[in-house]
Design a protein around this motif. Sequence first.
Motif, short mmCIF file in Angstrom:
data_model
loop_
_atom_site.label_atom_id
_atom_site.label_comp_id
_atom_site.label_asym_id
_atom_site.label_seq_id
_atom_site.Cartn_x
_atom_site.Cartn_y
_atom_site.Cartn_z
N ASN A 194 0.81 -1.22 0.00
CA ASN A 194 0.00 0.00 0.00
C ASN A 194 0.84 1.27 0.00
OD1 ASN A 194 -2.18 -1.72 0.13
ND2 ASN A 194 -2.54 -1.43 2.33
N TYR A 195 2.13 1.12 0.18
CA TYR A 195 3.06 2.26 0.22
C TYR A 195 3.44 2.75 -1.18
CZ TYR A 195 6.67 4.79 2.92
OH TYR A 195 7.44 5.74 3.54
N GLU A 196 3.27 1.87 -2.17
CA GLU A 196 3.71 2.18 -3.53
C GLU A 196 2.87 3.30 -4.14
OE1 GLU A 196 5.56 -2.20 -4.60
OE2 GLU A 196 3.66 -1.60 -5.50
N GLY A 197 3.54 4.21 -4.82
CA GLY A 197 2.88 5.34 -5.45
C GLY A 197 2.70 6.55 -4.55
N LEU A 198 3.16 6.45 -3.30
CA LEU A 198 3.01 7.56 -2.36
C LEU A 198 4.26 8.43 -2.34
CD1 LEU A 198 1.40 5.78 0.74
CD2 LEU A 198 0.24 7.10 -1.05
N PRO A 199 4.10 9.74 -2.30
CA PRO A 199 5.27 10.63 -2.18
C PRO A 199 5.87 10.53 -0.78
CG PRO A 199 3.25 11.91 -2.02
CD PRO A 199 2.85 10.51 -2.38
N MET A 200 7.17 10.75 -0.69
CA MET A 200 7.86 10.65 0.59
C MET A 200 7.75 11.96 1.35
SD MET A 200 9.20 7.67 1.32
CE MET A 200 10.71 7.85 2.24
N ASP A 201 6.55 12.28 1.85
CA ASP A 201 6.42 13.44 2.72
C ASP A 201 6.91 13.08 4.11
OD1 ASP A 201 4.39 11.92 3.91
OD2 ASP A 201 2.78 13.01 2.90
N HIS A 202 6.82 14.02 5.04
CA HIS A 202 7.38 13.79 6.38
C HIS A 202 6.75 12.58 7.06
CE1 HIS A 202 9.08 14.59 10.32
NE2 HIS A 202 7.87 14.48 10.83
N GLN A 203 5.44 12.45 6.96
CA GLN A 203 4.75 11.35 7.63
C GLN A 203 5.16 10.00 7.04
OE1 GLN A 203 0.48 11.74 7.71
NE2 GLN A 203 0.16 9.65 8.43
N GLU A 204 5.18 9.93 5.71
CA GLU A 204 5.54 8.66 5.08
C GLU A 204 7.01 8.32 5.33
OE1 GLU A 204 3.41 6.71 3.98
OE2 GLU A 204 1.71 8.09 4.00
N ASN A 205 7.88 9.34 5.32
CA ASN A 205 9.29 9.09 5.58
C ASN A 205 9.51 8.57 7.00
OD1 ASN A 205 12.15 9.33 4.72
ND2 ASN A 205 12.25 10.79 6.41
N GLN A 206 8.75 9.10 7.96
CA GLN A 206 8.88 8.62 9.33
C GLN A 206 8.41 7.18 9.45
OE1 GLN A 206 10.42 10.35 11.89
NE2 GLN A 206 10.34 8.25 12.72
N TYR A 207 7.34 6.85 8.72
CA TYR A 207 6.85 5.47 8.72
C TYR A 207 7.92 4.53 8.16
CZ TYR A 207 3.92 1.43 7.60
OH TYR A 207 3.41 0.15 7.50
N TYR A 208 8.56 4.98 7.09
CA TYR A 208 9.61 4.19 6.45
C TYR A 208 10.79 3.99 7.41
CZ TYR A 208 13.46 3.22 3.17
OH TYR A 208 14.55 2.69 2.53
N LEU A 209 11.21 5.07 8.08
CA LEU A 209 12.32 4.97 9.01
C LEU A 209 11.98 4.06 10.19
CD1 LEU A 209 13.52 8.69 9.07
CD2 LEU A 209 14.58 6.76 7.86
N ASP A 210 10.75 4.13 10.67
CA ASP A 210 10.33 3.25 11.76
C ASP A 210 10.38 1.78 11.33
OD1 ASP A 210 9.91 5.45 13.35
OD2 ASP A 210 7.72 5.48 13.09
N MET A 211 9.97 1.53 10.08
CA MET A 211 9.99 0.17 9.56
C MET A 211 11.43 -0.34 9.46
SD MET A 211 8.26 -1.28 6.09
CE MET A 211 9.19 -0.10 5.11
N LEU A 212 12.35 0.50 8.98
CA LEU A 212 13.75 0.11 8.91
C LEU A 212 14.30 -0.22 10.29
CD1 LEU A 212 15.37 2.55 6.30
CD2 LEU A 212 14.36 0.29 5.93
N GLY A 213 13.86 0.56 11.29
CA GLY A 213 14.28 0.30 12.66
C GLY A 213 13.81 -1.06 13.14
N ARG A 214 12.58 -1.41 12.81
CA ARG A 214 12.05 -2.71 13.21
C ARG A 214 12.83 -3.83 12.53
NH1 ARG A 214 5.49 -2.58 13.29
NH2 ARG A 214 5.90 -4.69 14.08
N TRP A 215 13.16 -3.64 11.24
CA TRP A 215 13.94 -4.66 10.55
C TRP A 215 15.32 -4.82 11.17
CZ3 TRP A 215 12.75 -3.00 4.78
CH2 TRP A 215 11.43 -3.38 4.47
N SER A 216 15.99 -3.71 11.44
CA SER A 216 17.35 -3.79 11.99
C SER A 216 17.37 -4.37 13.40
CB SER A 216 18.02 -2.42 11.97
OG SER A 216 17.36 -1.53 12.84
N SER A 217 16.22 -4.31 14.10
CA SER A 217 16.14 -4.89 15.44
C SER A 217 15.77 -6.37 15.41
CB SER A 217 15.12 -4.12 16.28
OG SER A 217 13.80 -4.34 15.82
#
Length: 209
Positions: A89-112
Amino acid sequence: MRTKKIYVVRHGQTDYNLKGVVQGSGIDAPINSTGEMQAAAFYENFKGIPFDHIYYSGLIRTRQSIAKFLNPEIPEEKLVDLNEISWGNYEGLPMDHQENQYYLDMLGRWSSGELGHKIDGGESPVEVAKRLKRAFDHILEAGGENILVCMHGRAIRILMTVALGYDLRYMDAFRHENLCCYVLEERSDGVVYLDSYHPSPTIVKDPIG
């Protein structure tokens, strides 16, 4: 000692990259004029390599990026298993502040270690690693001494962990830019090593694609 070298390159820039819009595997966008220039520069840098097998993902931007290397005398193959991770559901969305934060949070979960976590409708790193291992095993078994593989940013990061035996949590240690190239070497004992890394001839910053 006989070795095999695998040149793993990321596709050239697309308009989605330029605009900061998430592509993943669900958007089949072509490369843009900058991507074409990157592809031409990459060709000039690597045209002296006698590639004997060429592979690319099922998305048009990869085949376009290495089109100058394609030759009727060189076997080529489209492997859907090389596709980018699906961002659902993330595809096609611009990387605004909210979406970028969601992305960074997801990367954090993966790295943990939460490597089964995924966006609704998308893929997890574990799922992508499984299909990339299948693709990489096929590439190694198919023969050839100099192999060109064109694929995608997140997929490259995951492939590096698969090929080199790294913990998947550390996939973000592997950088990528459009038309960057990782050179892997499979030695006679079957162990794969990282030979070298070549940054993009025209570096364009974009986090996803």
